[in-house]
Write an enzyme that holds these catalytic residues in place. Structure first.
Site, PDB file in Angstrom:
ATOM      1  N   ILE A 175      20.357  39.775 -14.124  1.00  0.00           N
ATOM      2  CA  ILE A 175      21.287  40.395 -14.952  1.00  0.00           C
ATOM      3  C   ILE A 175      20.601  40.793 -16.117  1.00  0.00           C
ATOM      4  O   ILE A 175      21.457  41.051 -17.145  1.00  0.00           O
ATOM      5  CB  ILE A 175      22.449  39.631 -15.298  1.00  0.00           C
ATOM      6  CG1 ILE A 175      22.299  37.991 -15.729  1.00  0.00           C
ATOM      7  CG2 ILE A 175      23.809  39.549 -14.164  1.00  0.00           C
ATOM      8  CD1 ILE A 175      21.798  37.655 -16.740  1.00  0.00           C
ATOM      9  N   GLU A 185      17.896  53.550 -12.916  1.00  0.00           N
ATOM     10  CA  GLU A 185      19.491  53.869 -12.746  1.00  0.00           C
ATOM     11  C   GLU A 185      19.776  55.180 -13.270  1.00  0.00           C
ATOM     12  O   GLU A 185      19.018  55.717 -13.736  1.00  0.00           O
ATOM     13  CB  GLU A 185      20.048  52.624 -13.784  1.00  0.00           C
ATOM     14  CG  GLU A 185      19.623  51.181 -13.495  1.00  0.00           C
ATOM     15  CD  GLU A 185      20.289  50.322 -14.588  1.00  0.00           C
ATOM     16  OE1 GLU A 185      20.853  50.688 -15.614  1.00  0.00           O
ATOM     17  OE2 GLU A 185      20.065  49.169 -14.312  1.00  0.00           O
ATOM     18  N   LEU A 218      15.739  31.907 -22.382  1.00  0.00           N
ATOM     19  CA  LEU A 218      16.740  31.048 -22.849  1.00  0.00           C
ATOM     20  C   LEU A 218      17.085  31.544 -24.366  1.00  0.00           C
ATOM     21  O   LEU A 218      16.877  30.864 -25.236  1.00  0.00           O
ATOM     22  CB  LEU A 218      16.265  29.433 -22.910  1.00  0.00           C
ATOM     23  CG  LEU A 218      17.307  28.558 -22.817  1.00  0.00           C
ATOM     24  CD1 LEU A 218      18.252  28.582 -21.709  1.00  0.00           C
ATOM     25  CD2 LEU A 218      16.770  27.135 -22.962  1.00  0.00           C
ATOM     26  N   GLY A 219      17.552  32.769 -24.385  1.00  0.00           N
ATOM     27  CA  GLY A 219      18.047  33.219 -25.305  1.00  0.00           C
ATOM     28  C   GLY A 219      19.666  33.028 -25.431  1.00  0.00           C
ATOM     29  O   GLY A 219      20.110  32.216 -24.716  1.00  0.00           O
ATOM     30  N   ARG A 240      16.845  42.883 -16.655  1.00  0.00           N
ATOM     31  CA  ARG A 240      16.294  44.193 -16.695  1.00  0.00           C
ATOM     32  C   ARG A 240      15.384  44.308 -15.551  1.00  0.00           C
ATOM     33  O   ARG A 240      14.434  43.090 -14.974  1.00  0.00           O
ATOM     34  CB  ARG A 240      15.145  44.574 -17.709  1.00  0.00           C
ATOM     35  CG  ARG A 240      15.910  44.544 -18.997  1.00  0.00           C
ATOM     36  CD  ARG A 240      16.849  46.026 -19.029  1.00  0.00           C
ATOM     37  NE  ARG A 240      17.270  46.253 -20.543  1.00  0.00           N
ATOM     38  CZ  ARG A 240      18.587  46.206 -20.772  1.00  0.00           C
ATOM     39  NH1 ARG A 240      19.178  45.222 -19.971  1.00  0.00           N
ATOM     40  NH2 ARG A 240      19.036  46.377 -21.969  1.00  0.00           N
ATOM     41  N   ASP A 299      22.021  43.222 -10.835  1.00  0.00           N
ATOM     42  CA  ASP A 299      22.941  44.238 -11.925  1.00  0.00           C
ATOM     43  C   ASP A 299      22.276  45.314 -12.433  1.00  0.00           C
ATOM     44  O   ASP A 299      22.746  45.984 -13.075  1.00  0.00           O
ATOM     45  CB  ASP A 299      23.688  43.247 -12.914  1.00  0.00           C
ATOM     46  CG  ASP A 299      24.786  44.035 -13.557  1.00  0.00           C
ATOM     47  OD1 ASP A 299      25.561  44.529 -13.087  1.00  0.00           O
ATOM     48  OD2 ASP A 299      24.589  44.196 -14.779  1.00  0.00           O
ATOM     49  N   HIS A 311      25.241  47.659 -13.339  1.00  0.00           N
ATOM     50  CA  HIS A 311      24.763  47.242 -14.598  1.00  0.00           C
ATOM     51  C   HIS A 311      26.235  47.169 -15.505  1.00  0.00           C
ATOM     52  O   HIS A 311      26.420  47.813 -16.490  1.00  0.00           O
ATOM     53  CB  HIS A 311      23.840  48.342 -15.242  1.00  0.00           C
ATOM     54  CG  HIS A 311      23.080  47.941 -16.343  1.00  0.00           C
ATOM     55  ND1 HIS A 311      21.966  48.314 -16.794  1.00  0.00           N
ATOM     56  CD2 HIS A 311      23.262  46.888 -17.468  1.00  0.00           C
ATOM     57  CE1 HIS A 311      21.358  47.626 -17.863  1.00  0.00           C
ATOM     58  NE2 HIS A 311      22.382  46.868 -18.266  1.00  0.00           N
ATOM     59  N   VAL A 312      26.942  46.359 -15.041  1.00  0.00           N
ATOM     60  CA  VAL A 312      28.170  46.189 -15.912  1.00  0.00           C
ATOM     61  C   VAL A 312      28.408  44.650 -16.401  1.00  0.00           C
ATOM     62  O   VAL A 312      29.517  44.451 -16.877  1.00  0.00           O
ATOM     63  CB  VAL A 312      29.170  46.190 -14.890  1.00  0.00           C
ATOM     64  CG1 VAL A 312      29.465  47.997 -14.695  1.00  0.00           C
ATOM     65  CG2 VAL A 312      29.112  45.497 -13.739  1.00  0.00           C
ATOM     66  N   ARG A 329       9.360  32.058 -23.868  1.00  0.00           N
ATOM     67  CA  ARG A 329       8.058  32.461 -24.424  1.00  0.00           C
ATOM     68  C   ARG A 329       7.366  31.257 -25.216  1.00  0.00           C
ATOM     69  O   ARG A 329       6.307  30.956 -25.109  1.00  0.00           O
ATOM     70  CB  ARG A 329       8.028  33.519 -25.410  1.00  0.00           C
ATOM     71  CG  ARG A 329       8.430  34.938 -25.034  1.00  0.00           C
ATOM     72  CD  ARG A 329       8.536  36.101 -26.184  1.00  0.00           C
ATOM     73  NE  ARG A 329       9.870  35.790 -26.562  1.00  0.00           N
ATOM     74  CZ  ARG A 329      10.341  36.383 -27.443  1.00  0.00           C
ATOM     75  NH1 ARG A 329       9.817  37.666 -27.984  1.00  0.00           N
ATOM     76  NH2 ARG A 329      11.705  36.464 -28.014  1.00  0.00           N
TER      77      ARG A 329
END
Length: 322
Positions: free
Chosen positions: A228, A259, A149-150, A230, A254, A277-278, A173
């Site tokens: 979306i 990649e 939740l950043g 990593r 994504d 990855h867009v 965290r």
């Protein structure tokens, strides 16, 4: 004399005049071969590097850049930047956390909608002259789990609650007392509480393989996953097996482990949506990102604190540059 910046990022060319107008000399090296050639040829004059988390900057490259003073990372993630090597040399590292949050959150919701409503298959069917009446779930009233939740996670949560009448839980965290969402103490607990699970946490060792077979089984056969963030946050083999066996309903991805290579198993599954990855790419986000890089570079080279520093580990004395 203007500082020379090695630019490894391949998606920002239209906005590089922002840096040039600030007086920086740019060397563009967006491919692996150009990158190696630029470091070999111009390594002695490069004072800054502009990169992305997946592109990184490795210890041997840092060693080959004796004048390097600052590494600017586009986006929040810096997982392939060797922070220890940077610390050992006293090199500053910055990132762009939060700058592209709106773009990433938009893409996450677009993927979720397309996945849950099965838009790609419906579109393909109509183009084939078919007219299937496919019954698919609604988002309203469902429970969204946000892992991380950043800035991006918050933007996704706000879209879900305010735009789609969903309830939201999260795992982070640490518990956040400043948000109205329910906290779950583990990723598995979050998955169990969720109809839809969106991964929005940074990459790196601290988040590696948080989503595994146990968490996917907790998400269950009616649950959908969107990543979306990593690929390293998910055990890809466990995800593929869960999708093949329909132990989860579907996934939209994504990001991928190697990649631009994508596992063939993912490409053949009908309950998967893939994008290259867009999520963070939009004109607005890219311009803001390059502007932030410029502000960090300008601040650094006039001796002011950078705006978005990345915390570095303590230098290791045995490797510390003399």
């Amino acid at each position: 004399m203007p500082a020379t910046v090695l630019v490894l990022v391949e998606t920002i060319n239209d906005y590089l005049p922002i840096l040039e107008h600030q007086g920086f000399h740019l060397i563009l090296a967006p491919t692996p071969s150009e990158r190696a050639q630029a470091i070999a040829t111009h390594g002695g004059q490069i004072k800054a590097v502009l990169t992305r988390g997946p592109l990184g900057l490795y210890a041997e490259e840092i060693t080959a850049l004796p004048q390097l003073q600052i590494i600017c990372v586009i986006g929040a993630g810096f997982e392939h930047v060797d922070l220890q090597a940077a610390s050992n040399r006293g090199i500053t590292v910055t990132n762009g956390a939060g700058v592209n949050a709106s773009s990433v959150a938009d893409h996450a919701m677009a993927l979720l909608l397309a996945l849950v409503r099965d838009i790609p298959r419906a579109d393909a069917a109509v183009r084939r002259g078919e007219w299937p009446k496919i019954m698919r779930p609604s988002l309203a009233g469902k429970h969204l789990g946000v892992l991380g939740l950043g800035a991006v996670g918050m933007a996704i949560a706000q879209r879900a609650t305010l735009g789609f009448d969903m309830s939201v839980s999260y795992h982070n965290r640490q518990h956040r007392s400043d948000v109205p969402y329910r906290y779950c103490s583990t990723p598995t607990e979050l998955a169990r509480a969720s109809d839809f699970l969106v991964i929005a946490t940074p990459g790196g060792i601290g988040t590696r393989h948080l989503i595994n077979k146990q968490a996917l089984d907790a998400l269950g056969p009616n649950g959908f996953l969107v990543n979306i963030a990593r690929a390293s946050v998910v055990v890809t083999a466990d995800l593929i097996t869960a999708l093949e066996q329909r132990r989860i309903a579907g996934a939209a991805l994504d990001v991928f482990d190697a990649e631009p290579q994508v596992p063939d198993a993912l490409k053949t599954l009908s309950n998967v949506i893939l994008t290259p990855h867009v999520a963070g790419l939009s004109p607005e986000a890219t311009q803001a990102t390059v502007e932030l890089v410029g502000k960090n570079l300008q601040a650094f080279f006039v001796g002011r604190p950078v705006l978005t520093p990345v915390a570095l580990p303590p230098p290791t004395q045995s490797e510390h540059a003399s």
